[in-house]
Design an enzyme around this catalytic site. Structure first.
Site, PDB file in Angstrom:
ATOM      1  N   GLY A  95       0.858  -1.177   0.000  1.00 50.01           N
ATOM      2  CA  GLY A  95       0.000   0.000   0.000  1.00 50.01           C
ATOM      3  C   GLY A  95       0.894   1.227   0.000  1.00 50.01           C
ATOM      4  O   GLY A  95       1.875   1.296   0.767  1.00 50.01           O
ATOM      5  N   ALA A 120       9.037   2.091  -5.110  1.00 47.83           N
ATOM      6  CA  ALA A 120      10.048   3.113  -5.411  1.00 47.83           C
ATOM      7  C   ALA A 120       9.486   4.526  -5.236  1.00 47.83           C
ATOM      8  O   ALA A 120      10.122   5.398  -4.630  1.00 47.83           O
ATOM      9  CB  ALA A 120      10.585   2.925  -6.821  1.00 47.83           C
ATOM     10  N   ASP A 156       6.951   5.418  -3.420  1.00 50.11           N
ATOM     11  CA  ASP A 156       6.667   5.632  -2.001  1.00 50.11           C
ATOM     12  C   ASP A 156       7.946   5.983  -1.249  1.00 50.11           C
ATOM     13  O   ASP A 156       7.932   6.808  -0.328  1.00 50.11           O
ATOM     14  CB  ASP A 156       6.024   4.382  -1.399  1.00 50.11           C
ATOM     15  CG  ASP A 156       4.849   3.876  -2.209  1.00 50.11           C
ATOM     16  OD1 ASP A 156       4.083   4.719  -2.722  1.00 50.11           O
ATOM     17  OD2 ASP A 156       4.704   2.651  -2.343  1.00 50.11           O
TER      18      ASP A 156
END
Length: 302
Positions: A29, A241, A243
């Site tokens: 998430g 990546a 995030d």
């Protein structure tokens, strides 16, 4: 304290080719990955979400605890955890299909307060699409901005979840007056149909656009435009990546005592290139290993 608000889910990652390849569950998430990355980099972090009481939900929270993330704002529910089935192409880029009906994170409600000492709140991804939770996160964004707290937005567009693209684009534009830092990928920018300069005029102090291996660029309200190249790395996959970039930007701003619109405006060329370079290094580490495994502080030290 940096608070990350949004969903936690399980990515089901194929371990081979074909429609019936075995699937490995991985914690994920966009907001969840951002919280983990912030914790690993050493920023005091809290996670604000609604998480299932099922085994997946317990595993999601266990990892946050191990990373030192404050779980006080987390709500719990008996509904199941959201599932995202990933597919990874030959270049390591990931695409997702989602199982979201009746899941716990969709029932998030606006908290009465955020942790003491909250200096910034980050929003994004599925949590701002799926109702009724999306409206609750939207209200939290507006309340936070109205109190003068730094806000960050990474829309991290998942087009398959958006039933009415035009309505979502209009809603996205309505968030911008409440956003201090907008971070998005070049693909997100193309899908949304605007430009950094248009978005800056609506409210943010800065817009950062990521372009994968080609690097990332910051645009500021005073006309500044600062670009750094991507870090060369053997890519395993790109899961997490973006995030990681989001977390690295927030961590770097906190380290510079720049979690305000005025401080962002004062960063200048040297400050921005240093911040973007740090984010590029952090993302490269994530891309060098399977799944959303952001770096620890010692792995990205200058």
């Amino acid at each position: 304290m940096i608070v990350v608000a949004g969903e936690a889910l399980i990515d089901l990652v194929p371990q081979g080719t074909g429609a019936l390849a075995a699937l490995r569950p991985a914690l994920g998430g966009g907001p969840y990955n951002t919280a983990v990355a912030l914790g690993r980099l050493g920023s005091p972090t809290a996670f604000c979400s609604r998480v299932s009481y099922d085994a997946f939900g317990d595993a999601l929270l266990d990892r946050l605890r191990e990373t030192g993330v404050d779980l006080a704002p987390v709500q719990r529910g008996s509904e199941p955890t959201t599932l995202a089935v990933a597919s990874v192409d030959a270049e390591g880029s990931a695409a997702y299909s989602f199982y979201v009906e009746g899941t716990a994170d969709r029932l998030f409600s606006v908290p009465a307060s955020l942790p003491s000492g909250t200096r910034a709140v980050s929003f994004g991804t599925c949590s701002l699409v799926l109702e009724p939770g999306a409206s609750a996160y939207e209200e939290l964004l507006r309340r936070t901005a109205a109190r003068g707290v730094f806000t960050a937005l990474d829309p991290n567009v998942r087009a398959g979840l958006i039933a009415d693209p035009d309505a979502y684009r209009a809603r996205f534009e309505s968030w911008l007056p409440s956003v201090t830092l907008l971070k998005l990928s070049a693909e997100d920018a193309e899908w949304l149909g605007g430009t950094p300069r248009q978005w800056l005029a609506a409210g943010p102090a800065a817009v950062v656009v990521t372009r994968g291996g080609a690097g990332l660029t910051a645009y500021t309200r005073d006309g500044g435009e600062y670009t750094v190249p991507g870090e060369r790395v053997d890519v395993v996959d790109t899961i997490g990546a973006g995030d990681t970039v989001n977390a690295a930007l927030l961590h770097g701003l906190a380290q510079r005592d720049a979690l305000s619109a005025s401080a962002v405006a004062a960063l200048g060329a040297e400050g921005w290139r240093g911040l973007l370079g740090f984010a590029a290094r952090a993302a490269a580490v994530t891309c060098s290993r399977a799944g959303a495994e952001p770096p620890y502080a010692h792995e990205v030290a200058p």
